[in-house]
Write a protein that holds these residues in place. Structure first.
Motif, PDB file in Angstrom:
ATOM      1  N   ASP A   1       7.049  -6.538  -1.094  1.00  0.00           N
ATOM      2  CA  ASP A   1       6.644  -5.038  -0.704  1.00  0.00           C
ATOM      3  C   ASP A   1       5.891  -5.109   0.357  1.00  0.00           C
ATOM      4  N   LEU A   2       4.881  -5.733   1.126  1.00  0.00           N
ATOM      5  CA  LEU A   2       4.418  -5.687   2.235  1.00  0.00           C
ATOM      6  C   LEU A   2       5.359  -5.766   3.531  1.00  0.00           C
TER       7      LEU A   2
ATOM      8  N   ASP B   1      -4.727  -0.533   2.196  1.00  0.00           N
ATOM      9  CA  ASP B   1      -3.850  -1.100   3.547  1.00  0.00           C
ATOM     10  C   ASP B   1      -4.706  -2.204   4.218  1.00  0.00           C
TER      11      ASP B   1
ATOM     12  N   PRO C   1       1.941   1.137   5.110  1.00  0.00           N
ATOM     13  CA  PRO C   1       3.222   2.156   5.122  1.00  0.00           C
ATOM     14  C   PRO C   1       2.583   3.622   5.432  1.00  0.00           C
TER      15      PRO C   1
ATOM     16  N   PRO D   1       8.797  -2.478   2.443  1.00  0.00           N
ATOM     17  CA  PRO D   1       8.370  -1.312   1.475  1.00  0.00           C
ATOM     18  C   PRO D   1       9.514  -0.287   1.400  1.00  0.00           C
ATOM     19  N   ASP D   2       9.439   0.448   0.436  1.00  0.00           N
ATOM     20  CA  ASP D   2      10.424   1.590   0.121  1.00  0.00           C
ATOM     21  C   ASP D   2      10.319   2.840   0.824  1.00  0.00           C
TER      22      ASP D   2
ATOM     23  N   SER E   1       7.366   1.819   7.563  1.00  0.00           N
ATOM     24  CA  SER E   1       6.182   1.150   7.957  1.00  0.00           C
ATOM     25  C   SER E   1       6.486   0.543   9.221  1.00  0.00           C
TER      26      SER E   1
END
Length: 434
Positions: free
Chosen positions: A96-97, A409, A271, A100-101, A104
């Motif tokens: 995910d990092l 973050d 993000p 991400p969706d 970023s």
């Protein structure tokens, strides 16, 4: 023959940018002893990806250029293989990092770094999809000209390829770690409309990203210089300065980095945060690694969606998160400045441990300064009225979430730094699709 990675991360259709960067790749392969891997990392929607794929498919073959166009699925598959091979403790979080969706700037840059490692590249040369090249006598002015003349070479040798050297003789054996220029045209951060409406509000808002210990005079100088890049004067003749790089004159759309920088440290993967990809510029400067700053500036332009409706809201939110990220980044920058040359090991490589320790500790900083930043944004945007006041209404119920997210973050950046070495090593064993 060295391999180099000329990268275009994008989340939008950008056929013109694809054609432009392919010309730069062909120029590099024709003028330098390199094999250029042109990497288009594409997270656009299906229609945008199809347009980009058509543009890539229409490129004329060029000697010494290998093209890779990776869609979201291909990037995810690559990352899963890398993360699995690295034996990461939290594979889902790392994925995910890295992918991400949401937008970023840091994550897409980190993906470029890992793909470049997989391709065996000695350097990364990053461009953006919302910019073009300057022209001189009808020909495009390519920044890679300066990047390949100097990157990775001992600085003492690189001095012959620049127009001016300010190199400390003690740094002659260190490799040139960074070569960069800036941009001309519109501000790199799309907030010029605030200055048009109310210069005093613009000054107050932009000064929020200054270190808190700075004087009002220093903050005013920062506001004056912020996001202006290389100004407005067009390119006429080459200027390239070797020494401690003036990173205020370097933009991520116009940057080459040696692999010994980005294979040691990633950039913050935060993000929806403008400026999250500039961390390594500070690491290079503060550690005493040499760089070259040139004037082959790229032409910056805005995409229309930033200024209306949901696009305006999303962009202003990224700017707000940029301001909040400073609470956690300024302490790290300050400690890196204090460490100076101690950030490097005997082989002139960045030492990970002191940076990781600093990032971990910064995540525990008191949030009071960020509460103040949100207070100022609310007051200033309401003073501007119109769409800015509407954004203040949008921001108000999200304050606590934004404060939590900014701290998270910072914590996740530490997690990524901790696992970065293993990810890079794992990436080197992977195959990259075309």
């Amino acid at each position: 023959m060295q391999r180099v990675c000329l990268a275009l991360p994008t989340n939008r259709p950008c056929a013109a940018a694809v054609a432009d960067i392919a010309e730069e790749a062909a120029y590099a392969a024709a003028h330098f002893d390199v094999e250029v891997h042109l990497l288009v990392l594409d997270t656009a929607d299906s229609a945008g990806h199809a347009e980009n794929a058509s543009a890539v498919g229409a490129l004329a073959p060029a000697a010494g250029v290998v093209v890779h166009h990776l869609d979201t699925g291909q990037q995810r598959d690559f990352l899963r293989r890398v993360i699995h091979r690295a034996g990461a403790a939290e594979p889902d979080l790392l994925l995910d990092l890295m992918l991400p969706d949401t937008v970023s700037y840091g994550a897409c840059t980190n993906r470029v770094f890992l793909v470049a490692a997989a391709l065996g590249c000695a350097s990364v040369h990053r461009r953006d999809s919302d910019s073009t090249y300057q022209l001189l006598d009808g020909r495009k002015v390519f920044p890679i000209h300066h990047e390949l003349r100097s990157l990775g070479r001992p600085a003492g040798e690189a001095a012959a390829g620049v127009t001016r050297s300010e190199l400390d003789p003690a740094d002659a054996a260190k490799p040139v770690a960074l070569v960069g220029g800036s941009f001309i045209g519109e501000l790199s951060v799309d907030i010029g409309g605030i200055n048009t409406l109310d210069p005093a509000v613009y000054h107050e808002v932009v000064s929020l990203w200054a270190p808190p210990i700075w004087s009002e005079e220093e903050k005013s100088a920062l506001v004056e210089a912020s996001f202006t890049g290389g100004g407005t004067e067009p390119f006429t003749v080459d200027e390239a300065v070797l020494g401690a790089p003036d990173i205020r004159r370097v933009d991520m759309c116009n940057l080459g980095l040696d692999h010994r920088v980005y294979e040691r440290l990633p950039v913050p993967p935060a993000p929806d945060t403008i400026g999250s990809d500039y961390f390594l510029l500070h690491a290079v400067l503060d550690s005493g690694l040499p760089g070259v700053v040139h004037n082959r500036h790229i032409v910056n332009h805005y995409t229309p969606e930033r200024r209306t409706g949901p696009g305006f809201t999303a962009y202003q939110l990224r700017f707000a998160k940029f301001l909040l990220s400073m609470l956690y980044l300024h302490p790290v920058y300050g400690e890196m400045i204090a460490l100076g040359g101690e950030l490097l090991d005997e082989q002139h490589r960045l030492r990970v441990e002191p940076v990781l320790d600093s990032v971990r500790r910064s995540a525990a900083w008191d949030r009071a300064a960020n509460v103040h930043r949100l207070d100022v944004l609310d007051r200033c945007y309401r003073r501007l009225g119109g769409t800015y006041a509407e954004f203040a209404d949008h921001l108000a119920p999200r304050r606590q979430h934004l404060l939590d997210e900014a701290q998270a973050d910072a914590e996740r950046f530490a997690l990524l730094i901790e696992g970065w070495g293993a990810l890079v090593a794992a990436a080197r064993a992977q195959r990259v699709a075309g």
